[in-house]
Design an enzyme around this catalytic site. Structure first.
Site, PDB file in Angstrom:
ATOM      1  N   LYS A 122      -0.909   4.969   4.707  1.00 46.95           N
ATOM      2  CA  LYS A 122      -1.879   4.066   5.338  1.00 46.95           C
ATOM      3  C   LYS A 122      -1.584   3.917   6.833  1.00 46.95           C
ATOM      4  CE  LYS A 122      -4.139  -0.413   4.713  1.00 46.95           C
ATOM      5  NZ  LYS A 122      -5.442   0.218   4.980  1.00 46.95           N
ATOM      6  N   HIS A 180       0.830  -1.208   0.000  1.00 52.07           N
ATOM      7  CA  HIS A 180       0.000   0.000   0.000  1.00 52.07           C
ATOM      8  C   HIS A 180       0.866   1.262   0.000  1.00 52.07           C
ATOM      9  CE1 HIS A 180      -3.250  -2.749   1.162  1.00 52.07           C
ATOM     10  NE2 HIS A 180      -4.074  -1.803   0.754  1.00 52.07           N
TER      11      HIS A 180
HETATM   12  N1  LIG Z   1     -12.901  -0.657   1.915  1.00 50.70           N
HETATM   13  C1  LIG Z   1     -12.138  -0.237   0.907  1.00 50.70           C
HETATM   14  O1  LIG Z   1     -12.280  -0.662  -0.250  1.00 50.70           O
HETATM   15  C2  LIG Z   1     -11.106   0.802   1.171  1.00 50.70           C
HETATM   16  C3  LIG Z   1     -10.900   1.203   2.447  1.00 50.70           C
HETATM   17  N2  LIG Z   1      -9.976   2.152   2.729  1.00 50.70           N
HETATM   18  C4  LIG Z   1      -9.933   2.570   4.114  1.00 50.70           C
HETATM   19  O2  LIG Z   1     -10.658   3.779   4.207  1.00 50.70           O
HETATM   20  C5  LIG Z   1     -10.097   4.600   5.238  1.00 50.70           C
HETATM   21  C6  LIG Z   1      -9.746   5.966   4.642  1.00 50.70           C
HETATM   22  O3  LIG Z   1      -8.716   5.792   3.707  1.00 50.70           O
HETATM   23  P1  LIG Z   1      -8.125   7.050   2.910  1.00 50.70           P
HETATM   24  O4  LIG Z   1      -9.222   7.778   2.241  1.00 50.70           O
HETATM   25  O5  LIG Z   1      -7.003   6.537   2.104  1.00 50.70           O
HETATM   26  O6  LIG Z   1      -7.561   7.915   4.119  1.00 50.70           O
HETATM   27  P2  LIG Z   1      -7.378   9.496   4.218  1.00 50.70           P
HETATM   28  O7  LIG Z   1      -6.427   9.746   5.337  1.00 50.70           O
HETATM   29  O8  LIG Z   1      -7.062  10.051   2.872  1.00 50.70           O
HETATM   30  O9  LIG Z   1      -8.846   9.998   4.616  1.00 50.70           O
HETATM   31  C7  LIG Z   1      -9.376   9.915   5.893  1.00 50.70           C
HETATM   32  C8  LIG Z   1     -10.086  11.216   6.131  1.00 50.70           C
HETATM   33  O10 LIG Z   1     -10.828  11.150   7.342  1.00 50.70           O
HETATM   34  C9  LIG Z   1     -10.698  12.412   7.978  1.00 50.70           C
HETATM   35  N3  LIG Z   1     -11.053  12.316   9.377  1.00 50.70           N
HETATM   36  C10 LIG Z   1     -10.292  11.944  10.440  1.00 50.70           C
HETATM   37  N4  LIG Z   1     -10.991  12.022  11.574  1.00 50.70           N
HETATM   38  C11 LIG Z   1     -12.245  12.453  11.231  1.00 50.70           C
HETATM   39  C12 LIG Z   1     -13.417  12.746  11.961  1.00 50.70           C
HETATM   40  N5  LIG Z   1     -13.462  12.632  13.304  1.00 50.70           N
HETATM   41  N6  LIG Z   1     -14.500  13.172  11.275  1.00 50.70           N
HETATM   42  C13 LIG Z   1     -14.471  13.319   9.948  1.00 50.70           C
HETATM   43  N7  LIG Z   1     -13.368  13.064   9.192  1.00 50.70           N
HETATM   44  C14 LIG Z   1     -12.286  12.636   9.841  1.00 50.70           C
HETATM   45  C15 LIG Z   1      -9.263  12.807   7.717  1.00 50.70           C
HETATM   46  O11 LIG Z   1      -9.048  14.183   7.910  1.00 50.70           O
HETATM   47  P3  LIG Z   1      -7.585  14.705   8.425  1.00 50.70           P
HETATM   48  O12 LIG Z   1      -6.581  13.976   7.586  1.00 50.70           O
HETATM   49  O13 LIG Z   1      -7.612  16.163   8.190  1.00 50.70           O
HETATM   50  O14 LIG Z   1      -7.492  14.315   9.879  1.00 50.70           O
HETATM   51  C16 LIG Z   1      -9.133  12.413   6.259  1.00 50.70           C
HETATM   52  O15 LIG Z   1      -9.558  13.444   5.406  1.00 50.70           O
HETATM   53  C17 LIG Z   1      -8.908   3.822   5.774  1.00 50.70           C
HETATM   54  O16 LIG Z   1      -9.299   3.097   6.919  1.00 50.70           O
HETATM   55  C18 LIG Z   1      -8.561   2.849   4.653  1.00 50.70           C
HETATM   56  O17 LIG Z   1      -7.931   1.689   5.113  1.00 50.70           O
HETATM   57  C19 LIG Z   1      -9.240   2.750   1.766  1.00 50.70           C
HETATM   58  C20 LIG Z   1      -9.379   2.363   0.465  1.00 50.70           C
HETATM   59  C21 LIG Z   1     -10.314   1.341   0.063  1.00 50.70           C
HETATM   60  O1  LIG Z   2      -5.865   2.190   2.976  1.00 51.44           O
HETATM   61  C1  LIG Z   2      -6.052   1.812   1.802  1.00 51.44           C
HETATM   62  O2  LIG Z   2      -5.623   2.447   0.827  1.00 51.44           O
HETATM   63  C2  LIG Z   2      -6.813   0.584   1.576  1.00 51.44           C
HETATM   64  N1  LIG Z   2      -7.363   0.002   2.604  1.00 51.44           N
HETATM   65  C3  LIG Z   2      -8.144  -1.172   2.579  1.00 51.44           C
HETATM   66  C4  LIG Z   2      -7.464  -2.269   3.356  1.00 51.44           C
HETATM   67  O3  LIG Z   2      -6.917  -1.998   4.432  1.00 51.44           O
HETATM   68  O4  LIG Z   2      -7.483  -3.421   2.920  1.00 51.44           O
HETATM   69  C5  LIG Z   2      -8.570  -1.563   1.189  1.00 51.44           C
HETATM   70  C6  LIG Z   2      -7.538  -1.324   0.129  1.00 51.44           C
HETATM   71  O5  LIG Z   2      -6.542  -2.264   0.290  1.00 51.44           O
HETATM   72  C7  LIG Z   2      -7.005   0.092   0.202  1.00 51.44           C
END
Ligand SMILES: NC(=O)C1=CN([C@@H]2O[C@H](COP(=O)(O)OP(=O)(O)OC[C@H]3O[C@@H](n4cnc5c(N)ncnc54)[C@H](OP(=O)(O)O)[C@@H]3O)[C@@H](O)[C@H]2O)C=CC1
Ligand SMILES: O=C(O)C1=N[C@H](C(=O)O)C[C@H](O)C1
Length: 256
Positions: free
Chosen positions: A149, A145
């Site tokens: 992350k 990743h």
């Molecule tokens: N299920 C799937 O297919 C996928 C899941 N994921 C998961 O999704 C999650 C997010 O990933 P990603 O988008 O890459 O991460 P990011 O860090 O880009 O986004 C997370 C966001 O959440 C915000 N945030 C943090 N605390 C709060 C709060 N209390 N209220 C509202 N917003 C908040 C952060 O703001 P700030 O940074 O300003 O604190 C940031 O903008 C992770 O857990 C990842 O593992 C990711 C990709 C695919």
């Molecule tokens: O954080 C990510 O980017 C992703 N998170 C998910 C995971 O923890 O498996 C899904 C995907 O791999 C991207």
């Protein structure tokens, strides 16, 4: 199709931005609010600093959570307590948290979907690995990743090992006397399956499941090169969660 009112937590994030676009571009979805603790999001809808403030204003039909492990868990719990369905992409929940949220969803009689990976290809990679593990029980998972992350191993790697555990006998892998001369060299371990996490700039989300047999190796690999790869899964989840009365963990459980 009936209109579904959606709120998104984490709208400025890598996934959140894509989810905002998905909801805005889907005719039967309506973005009604976003939850951004810093209130910096510009989504053309009310921006709330907390989920409580958001819900006090208007209850959506579905909350999409794409935040951090701790926040995601609290949001999902709060949403269920308010009778709001959630689609949760956030990873890093413990087994105890998943169990607690499932009990809460069933007590309330409403749907919740927690999907560690929304990409259809990733779900197939997990299913194929589960199938192959019956024939090749020696397995190592390599997940790769981007370097921003927060959780390791990835939710996908954990889910893959859990799915394999459903069909494969527990097994010690490698030499029984093996010793790590550098801590962590053999990765993390779940039920004998070793999981290795790589974090590098330039990567998005990738996983390779390696299954070894006598004189052969089967490698099953999935790559997400863009976060758009997750959005068809998010859409299906938002539609499906409206029909559920329990918590479903994993997209594979709702795809036909
Ligand atoms: N299920 C799937 O297919 C996928 C899941 N994921 C998961 O999704 C999650 C997010 O990933 P990603 O988008 O890459 O991460 P990011 O860090 O880009 O986004 C997370 C966001 O959440 C915000 N945030 C943090 N605390 C709060 C709060 N209390 N209220 C509202 N917003 C908040 C952060 O703001 P700030 O940074 O300003 O604190 C940031 O903008 C992770 O857990 C990842 O593992 C990711 C990709 C695919
Ligand atoms: O954080 C990510 O980017 C992703 N998170 C998910 C995971 O923890 O498996 C899904 C995907 O791999 C991207």
């Amino acid at each position: 199709m009936e209109m579904i009112k959606v709120s998104i937590a984490g709208p400025r994030g890598r996934m959140g931005k894509e989810a905002v676009t998905l909801v805005e571009e889907t005719n039967h979805f309506e973005l009604v609010s976003v939850i951004d603790h810093k209130q910096e999001a510009s989504a053309g809808v009310p921006v709330f600093a907390s989920l409580e403030e958001c819900f006090a204003h208007e209850l959506p039909d579905v909350l999409i959570d794409l935040t951090t492990p701790e926040v995601g868990y609290t949001h999902t719990k709060t949403a269920l307590e308010h009778g709001v369905r959630s689609v949760v992409g956030t990873t890093g929940f413990t087994a105890e948290q998943l169990e607690e949220l499932k009990t809460l969803a069933e007590d309330k009689g409403i749907g919740c979907i927690i999907a560690p990976n929304f990409a259809i290809g990733a779900v197939l990679m997990m299913k194929f690995s589960q199938m192959a593990s019956k024939y090749f029980p020696d397995i190592e998972i390599l997940e790769l990743h981007h370097d921003q992350k927060l959780d390791a191993p990835s939710g996908t790697a954990v889910k893959t090992a859990e799915m394999i555990r459903e069909v494969r006998e527990s097994k010690e892998q490698g030499h029984p006397d093996e010793k790590e001369t550098l801590q962590g060299a053999r990765g993390a371990e779940m039920d004998g399956i070793h999981i290795h996490s790589v974090r590098l700039p330039g990567l998005v989300a990738h996983q390779q499941v390696m299954l070894g047999g006598e004189g052969e190796l089967l490698t099953i690999r999935h790559d997400s090169f863009h976060r758009k790869s997750f959005m068809s899964g998010v859409k299906v989840c938002v539609e499906t969660v409206m029909e559920l009365k329990t918590l479903v963990y994993g997209l594979e459980n709702i795809l036909e």
